[in-house]
Design a protein around this motif. Structure first.
Motif, PDB file in Angstrom:
ATOM      1  N   ARG A  89      50.226  78.268  21.996  1.00  0.00           N
ATOM      2  CA  ARG A  89      51.067  78.810  21.213  1.00  0.00           C
ATOM      3  C   ARG A  89      50.269  80.094  20.351  1.00  0.00           C
ATOM      4  NH1 ARG A  89      56.140  77.727  19.592  1.00  0.00           N
ATOM      5  NH2 ARG A  89      56.738  78.503  17.482  1.00  0.00           N
ATOM      6  N   ARG A  90      49.567  79.802  19.837  1.00  0.00           N
ATOM      7  CA  ARG A  90      48.720  80.817  18.664  1.00  0.00           C
ATOM      8  C   ARG A  90      48.509  81.870  19.530  1.00  0.00           C
ATOM      9  NH1 ARG A  90      44.061  82.203  19.236  1.00  0.00           N
ATOM     10  NH2 ARG A  90      43.365  80.556  20.232  1.00  0.00           N
ATOM     11  N   CYS A  91      47.850  81.926  20.707  1.00  0.00           N
ATOM     12  CA  CYS A  91      47.640  83.170  21.509  1.00  0.00           C
ATOM     13  C   CYS A  91      48.880  83.951  21.846  1.00  0.00           C
ATOM     14  CB  CYS A  91      46.829  82.672  23.021  1.00  0.00           C
ATOM     15  SG  CYS A  91      46.299  83.863  23.638  1.00  0.00           S
ATOM     16  N   ALA A  92      49.903  83.064  22.187  1.00  0.00           N
ATOM     17  CA  ALA A  92      51.111  84.007  22.619  1.00  0.00           C
ATOM     18  C   ALA A  92      51.595  84.705  21.318  1.00  0.00           C
ATOM     19  CB  ALA A  92      52.182  82.957  23.235  1.00  0.00           C
ATOM     20  N   GLY A 131      51.247  82.469  26.767  1.00  0.00           N
ATOM     21  CA  GLY A 131      49.986  81.923  26.316  1.00  0.00           C
ATOM     22  C   GLY A 131      49.079  81.471  27.440  1.00  0.00           C
ATOM     23  N   TYR A 132      49.597  80.578  28.428  1.00  0.00           N
ATOM     24  CA  TYR A 132      48.641  80.355  29.733  1.00  0.00           C
ATOM     25  C   TYR A 132      48.271  81.564  30.305  1.00  0.00           C
ATOM     26  CZ  TYR A 132      49.932  75.093  29.310  1.00  0.00           C
ATOM     27  OH  TYR A 132      49.997  73.937  28.618  1.00  0.00           O
ATOM     28  N   HIS A 133      48.942  82.393  30.565  1.00  0.00           N
ATOM     29  CA  HIS A 133      48.634  83.793  31.106  1.00  0.00           C
ATOM     30  C   HIS A 133      47.468  84.133  30.364  1.00  0.00           C
ATOM     31  CE1 HIS A 133      49.183  87.692  32.994  1.00  0.00           C
ATOM     32  NE2 HIS A 133      48.950  88.213  31.855  1.00  0.00           N
ATOM     33  N   LEU A 134      47.420  84.490  28.925  1.00  0.00           N
ATOM     34  CA  LEU A 134      46.358  85.123  28.393  1.00  0.00           C
ATOM     35  C   LEU A 134      45.164  84.228  28.181  1.00  0.00           C
ATOM     36  CD1 LEU A 134      48.650  86.633  25.223  1.00  0.00           C
ATOM     37  CD2 LEU A 134      47.727  87.754  27.101  1.00  0.00           C
ATOM     38  N   LEU A 135      45.434  82.858  27.688  1.00  0.00           N
ATOM     39  CA  LEU A 135      44.054  82.056  27.951  1.00  0.00           C
ATOM     40  C   LEU A 135      43.417  81.865  29.066  1.00  0.00           C
ATOM     41  CD1 LEU A 135      45.409  79.224  25.425  1.00  0.00           C
ATOM     42  CD2 LEU A 135      43.719  81.224  25.022  1.00  0.00           C
ATOM     43  N   ALA A 136      43.920  82.042  30.246  1.00  0.00           N
ATOM     44  CA  ALA A 136      43.430  81.861  31.710  1.00  0.00           C
ATOM     45  C   ALA A 136      42.865  83.213  32.069  1.00  0.00           C
ATOM     46  CB  ALA A 136      44.429  81.394  32.744  1.00  0.00           C
ATOM     47  N   GLU A 137      43.247  84.201  31.337  1.00  0.00           N
ATOM     48  CA  GLU A 137      42.726  85.696  31.537  1.00  0.00           C
ATOM     49  C   GLU A 137      43.374  85.949  32.906  1.00  0.00           C
ATOM     50  OE1 GLU A 137      38.641  85.721  30.977  1.00  0.00           O
ATOM     51  OE2 GLU A 137      38.605  85.672  29.020  1.00  0.00           O
ATOM     52  N   SER A 138      44.501  85.692  33.227  1.00  0.00           N
ATOM     53  CA  SER A 138      45.153  85.910  34.589  1.00  0.00           C
ATOM     54  C   SER A 138      45.632  87.169  34.390  1.00  0.00           C
ATOM     55  CB  SER A 138      46.186  84.872  35.013  1.00  0.00           C
ATOM     56  OG  SER A 138      47.045  85.102  36.033  1.00  0.00           O
ATOM     57  N   GLU A 139      45.831  87.921  35.926  1.00  0.00           N
ATOM     58  CA  GLU A 139      46.456  89.159  35.882  1.00  0.00           C
ATOM     59  C   GLU A 139      47.927  89.023  36.139  1.00  0.00           C
ATOM     60  OE1 GLU A 139      43.091  92.540  36.874  1.00  0.00           O
ATOM     61  OE2 GLU A 139      43.812  91.149  38.681  1.00  0.00           O
ATOM     62  N   LEU A 140      48.120  87.898  36.892  1.00  0.00           N
ATOM     63  CA  LEU A 140      49.646  87.556  37.592  1.00  0.00           C
ATOM     64  C   LEU A 140      49.915  85.872  37.243  1.00  0.00           C
ATOM     65  CD1 LEU A 140      52.027  87.675  38.902  1.00  0.00           C
ATOM     66  CD2 LEU A 140      50.687  88.098  41.154  1.00  0.00           C
ATOM     67  N   HIS A 180      57.758  86.081  36.507  1.00  0.00           N
ATOM     68  CA  HIS A 180      55.926  86.218  36.242  1.00  0.00           C
ATOM     69  C   HIS A 180      55.591  86.722  35.038  1.00  0.00           C
ATOM     70  CE1 HIS A 180      56.324  85.793  41.049  1.00  0.00           C
ATOM     71  NE2 HIS A 180      57.049  86.561  40.801  1.00  0.00           N
ATOM     72  N   VAL A 181      54.572  86.896  34.794  1.00  0.00           N
ATOM     73  CA  VAL A 181      53.943  87.740  33.559  1.00  0.00           C
ATOM     74  C   VAL A 181      52.891  88.641  34.354  1.00  0.00           C
ATOM     75  CG1 VAL A 181      52.655  87.958  31.702  1.00  0.00           C
ATOM     76  CG2 VAL A 181      54.138  86.284  31.878  1.00  0.00           C
ATOM     77  N   PHE A 182      52.910  89.834  34.314  1.00  0.00           N
ATOM     78  CA  PHE A 182      51.735  90.692  34.772  1.00  0.00           C
ATOM     79  C   PHE A 182      51.026  91.528  33.832  1.00  0.00           C
ATOM     80  CE2 PHE A 182      54.948  90.765  38.062  1.00  0.00           C
ATOM     81  CZ  PHE A 182      54.521  90.616  39.359  1.00  0.00           C
ATOM     82  N   SER A 183      49.705  91.577  34.129  1.00  0.00           N
ATOM     83  CA  SER A 183      48.811  92.669  33.582  1.00  0.00           C
ATOM     84  C   SER A 183      49.415  93.862  33.792  1.00  0.00           C
ATOM     85  CB  SER A 183      47.480  92.210  33.654  1.00  0.00           C
ATOM     86  OG  SER A 183      46.839  93.275  33.431  1.00  0.00           O
ATOM     87  N   PRO A 230      44.919  84.022  39.239  1.00  0.00           N
ATOM     88  CA  PRO A 230      46.297  83.666  39.371  1.00  0.00           C
ATOM     89  C   PRO A 230      46.604  82.382  38.948  1.00  0.00           C
ATOM     90  CG  PRO A 230      45.366  83.821  41.450  1.00  0.00           C
ATOM     91  CD  PRO A 230      44.471  84.477  40.845  1.00  0.00           C
ATOM     92  N   LEU A 231      47.667  82.486  38.381  1.00  0.00           N
ATOM     93  CA  LEU A 231      48.148  80.863  37.822  1.00  0.00           C
ATOM     94  C   LEU A 231      49.548  80.805  38.118  1.00  0.00           C
ATOM     95  CD1 LEU A 231      47.218  78.612  35.911  1.00  0.00           C
ATOM     96  CD2 LEU A 231      47.893  79.779  34.015  1.00  0.00           C
ATOM     97  N   VAL A 232      49.765  79.380  38.279  1.00  0.00           N
ATOM     98  CA  VAL A 232      51.236  79.039  38.217  1.00  0.00           C
ATOM     99  C   VAL A 232      51.441  78.100  37.200  1.00  0.00           C
ATOM    100  CG1 VAL A 232      52.816  77.454  39.706  1.00  0.00           C
ATOM    101  CG2 VAL A 232      51.524  79.384  40.717  1.00  0.00           C
ATOM    102  N   VAL A 233      52.522  78.234  36.485  1.00  0.00           N
ATOM    103  CA  VAL A 233      53.242  77.198  35.367  1.00  0.00           C
ATOM    104  C   VAL A 233      54.483  76.592  35.782  1.00  0.00           C
ATOM    105  CG1 VAL A 233      53.671  77.008  32.723  1.00  0.00           C
ATOM    106  CG2 VAL A 233      51.952  78.810  33.632  1.00  0.00           C
TER     107      VAL A 233
END
Length: 539
Positions: A158-161, A328-337, A393-396, A453-456
Motif C-alpha cells: 500500500r505504501r509503495c502504491a 504496489g505488487y507491480h512496483l515492489l516486484a520491479e515488474s515491467e508487466l 495489466h500494469v505496464f512500465s 512478469p507477475l500475476v496477481v
C-alpha cells in the motif's frame, strides 16, 4: 488527361499518344491553319479533347500535353508486383475525393508484410506441445494475500502504491475501439448505458473512476484512451459533449489505433469495402503500443512524469482502476508487466491462461489449450493452470517504448472471418461462410519480453464482468453485468453497516465512493435502504 499552356513545359513522359484522323475543320480564315480537332487514345481508355481546348487551339495557344493521372501509374507500379492491381479496377469511376481516399489507404499498406502473412498462414506455434511443457506462472494468490502470507507485506504494498500515485507516476490506458454491434447497439460500445439505476455509460464509469482516483491522492491522473477508425469521431464528439465527465481536457489523450486490410483466404488479394476504399479493420489491442508512439501519447507521458500505466478494456465496468494492491505488487516486484488473473472454475472456462513456457510468461488461448492440460490438477486437487487472463495489466512505460524496437515482439495472429466485399462487377457481396483472413496483434504477446512478469489473483466478482453479449446469452449480457455491479455495491455498503432490504437495487457513483474503503469513510452513508437507490454527489 490534362493540358498546360506554358512555354518551356516538360516533355510528355506519360503513356504513348496516338493521334487519330480528325474531321475537317469548320473554322475558316486566318485561324484555320491552327485549328486541330483530334482525340487521343491513352493506354486503356479514350479521351476526347474538350471544346475549351479546341477553342484554345484555334486561338493559337501553345499547348503541351501532360500526364493527368500519375497517381494511377504510380499506384499500379506499386501494386502489380504483389498481384494487387485489382484495387484500381474502378479508378476511372471515382471522383477526386474517391481517388484521394483510395490512394491514401493504399499508401498506408505494407504489401510485402501482407504477402508474407498470407503465405505464413495460421500461427506456426505448436501450442499443444508448448502447453504440455508449461508450468504455472509466478503469482500472488488471493488466499495468500488475504492471510497476510504474500511475498510482500500489505503495508509495504500500500505504501509503495500511494507514493507512486502521489508522485503522479501512474496513468490509465483505456482500450475503447469496439462497436456495440453484438449487443444490438449500433454505436461504440463505450457509449452503452450500463449503470443499473443511473444508466451511466461504460465510458462515464471509467472516467469517473479515474477522476476519483486522482482526487483520492490529490493529483491528476491522465487518461489515455485508444479508439478505432470506425469509432473515433463519434466517441470524441461524445466526450466533448459530456465535458470529459469532469476530467480536465489536459488530462485526456484520445488516439486512434491502426488498421490492417483483410485478404481473400484463397488468393491473398485485398478486399474492397467499396469502390474507393479497402476493407480495413482494427489491428487488435496489440496495436496499442505503436498507436501510443505515433499519436504523441508517449511524449505526453514523459511530460507528465507518467512511468506506469493501468491498462483495461472498455467493456469491463468492474475494473478497479488504479487499484493500490495491483500497483504496489507491480512496483515492489520491479515488474515491467503485471497482470490480473481470476481463478478458472472449470477446465472449460473460455479464458486464456497464464503459464511459464521455456522460462517465459505467456498467455495460452483457451482454444489452443489441449484438454489434458486444461484438466491437469495440482496435488491439492485444484486446477494446475488456474490463472485466467482478463485483459487487465500494469505496464512500465519504458518497457512499452523498448518493445517498439523489438523485432516480432507483437506478431500478427490470423483469423478466418466473413468479410463483405465488392466483386468485379462492383456489387457488394455478403458471404455466407468465412471467406477472408484478418490480421491482428494481442498485447499479451509482450509478456515473453518483460522483466519480472507477475500475476496477481483477484476474486472475479470484484474485478471482472465484461459486457460482450446481447440479452439471452448465458453470461456477459447487460443484465448479467448490472447484477455484478449491484452485488458489488451492496457488498460495500453492508460491510460498512448499511442494511439493505432483499431484492432492492443499489448503485454507487465512483465519485461518491471508489471502493469499499471510500464507502466506509462516508459519514453520510445511509443506515438503511429499502427502495432502489443511486448514491451520488449532487453538484
Amino acid at each position: 488527361m490534362g493540358f498546360h499552356d506554358c512555354a518551356g513545359a516538360v516533355p510528355w513522359v506519360g503513356p504513348k499518344l496516338i493521334p487519330l484522323v480528325a474531321p475537317k475543320s469548320s473554322f475558316y480564315g486566318t485561324l484555320a491553319a491552327s485549328r486541330l480537332d483530334f482525340a487521343l487514345y491513352v493506354c486503356d481508355h479514350f479521351c476526347v479533347v474538350s471544346a475549351v481546348v479546341s477553342v484554345g487551339l484555334c486561338l493559337g495557344a501553345r499547348l503541351v500535353l501532360r500526364n493527368a493521372n500519375p497517381e494511377r501509374r504510380e499506384l499500379a507500379a506499386r501494386l502489380e508486383p504483389f498481384g494487387q492491381a485489382h484495387l484500381l479496377r474502378f479508378w476511372d469511376e471515382l471522383d477526386t475525393a474517391g481517388r484521394a481516399q483510395l490512394t491514401k489507404e493504399i499508401a498506408a499498406i505494407d504489401f510485402q508484410q501482407i504477402t508474407d502473412l498470407f503465405h505464413q498462414g495460421a500461427s506456426s506455434c505448436d501450442w499443444a506441445s508448448m502447453a504440455r511443457r508449461a508450468t504455472p506462472p509466478p503469482a500472488m494468490r488471493l488466499a495468500e494475500r488475504l492471510a497476510g502470507a504474500g511475498r510482500f507485506s500489505a503495508a509495504d504494498v500500500r505504501r509503495c502504491a500511494i507514493e507512486a500515485m502521489r508522485a503522479s507516476k501512474i496513468g490509465v490506458l483505456l482500450v475503447a475501439g469496439g462497436q456495440g454491434s453484438r449487443l444490438g447497439f449500433e454505436q461504440p460500445k463505450g457509449m452503452y448505458p450500463i449503470g443499473p439505476l443511473s444508466h451511466a455509460t461504460l465510458l462515464q464509469i471509467h472516467f469517473e473512476k479515474t477522476l476519483a482516483a486522482g482526487r483520492r491522492y490529490g493529483v491528476p491522473v491522465p487518461m489515455y484512451m485508444m479508439t478505432s477508425p470506425i469509432s473515433h469521431d463519434e466517441q470524441t464528439a461524445f466526450l466533448h459533449r459530456q465535458k470529459f465527465f469532469g476530467m480536465p481536457s489536459d488530462d485526456v489523450v484520445v488516439f486512434c489505433q491502426g488498421t490492417m486490410p483483410a485478404v481473400d483466404a484463397a488468393t491473398g488479394k485485398l478486399l474492397l469495402a467499396s469502390k474507393d476504399s479497402l476493407f480495413l479493420s482494427p489491428d487488435g489491442h496489440g496495436g496499442t503500443v505503436a498507436a501510443l508512439a505515433a499519436s504523441g501519447a508517449i511524449e505526453h507521458m514523459h511530460e507528465r512524469g507518467v512511468e506506469h500505466l493501468f491498462y483495461l478494456q472498455v467493456d469491463n465496468p468492474l475494473a478497479p482502476i488504479c487499484d493500490p494492491e495491483l500497483i504496489g505488487y507491480h512496483l515492489l516486484a520491479e515488474s515491467e508487466l503485471t497482470s490480473v488473473a481470476v481463478a478458472k472454475q472449470t477446465p472449460q472456462d473460455r479464458v486464456g491462461v497464464f503459464a511459464m513456457i521455456d522460462g517465459q510468461m505467456r498467455v495460452i488461448e483457451y482454444s489452443d489449450l489441449p484438454d489434458d492440460v486444461a484438466e491437469a490438477r495440482s496435488p491439492n486437487g485444484s486446477l494446475k493452470f488456474w490463472a485466467g487472463s482478463i485483459a487487465m495489466h500494469v505496464f512500465s512505460v519504458a518497457f512499452l517504448e523498448r518493445s517498439l524496437h523489438l523485432k516480432d515482439a507483437l506478431p500478427f495472429h490470423i483469423a478466418r472471418k466473413k468479410v463483405p466485399y465488392i466483386d468485379e462487377a462492383g456489387q457488394l457481396v455478403q458471404p455466407r461462410e468465412a471467406n477472408a483472413l484478418k490480421f491482428e496483434r494481442f498485447i499479451f504477446d509482450l509478456m515473453p519480453h518483460a522483466k519480472n512478469p507477475l500475476v496477481v489473483e483477484f476474486a472475479e466478482e470484484d474485478v471482472f464482468a465484461p459486457l460482450k453479449n446481447a440479452s439471452g446469452a448465458p453470461r456477459d449480457t447487460p443484465e448479467y453485468v448490472r447484477q455484478f455491479i449491484m452485488a458489488q455495491h451492496r457488498k460495500w455498503l453492508e460491510a460498512a453497516g448499511t442494511r439493505i432490504a432483499d431484492g432492492v437495487a443499489v448503485e454507487i457513483s465512483p465519485l461518491w465512493a471508489l471502493d469499499a474503503e471510500d464507502v466506509a469513510a462516508r459519514t453520510d452513508r445511509p443506515t438503511e435502504i429499502d427502495e432502489p437507490t443511486y448514491l451520488h454527489d449532487v453538484s
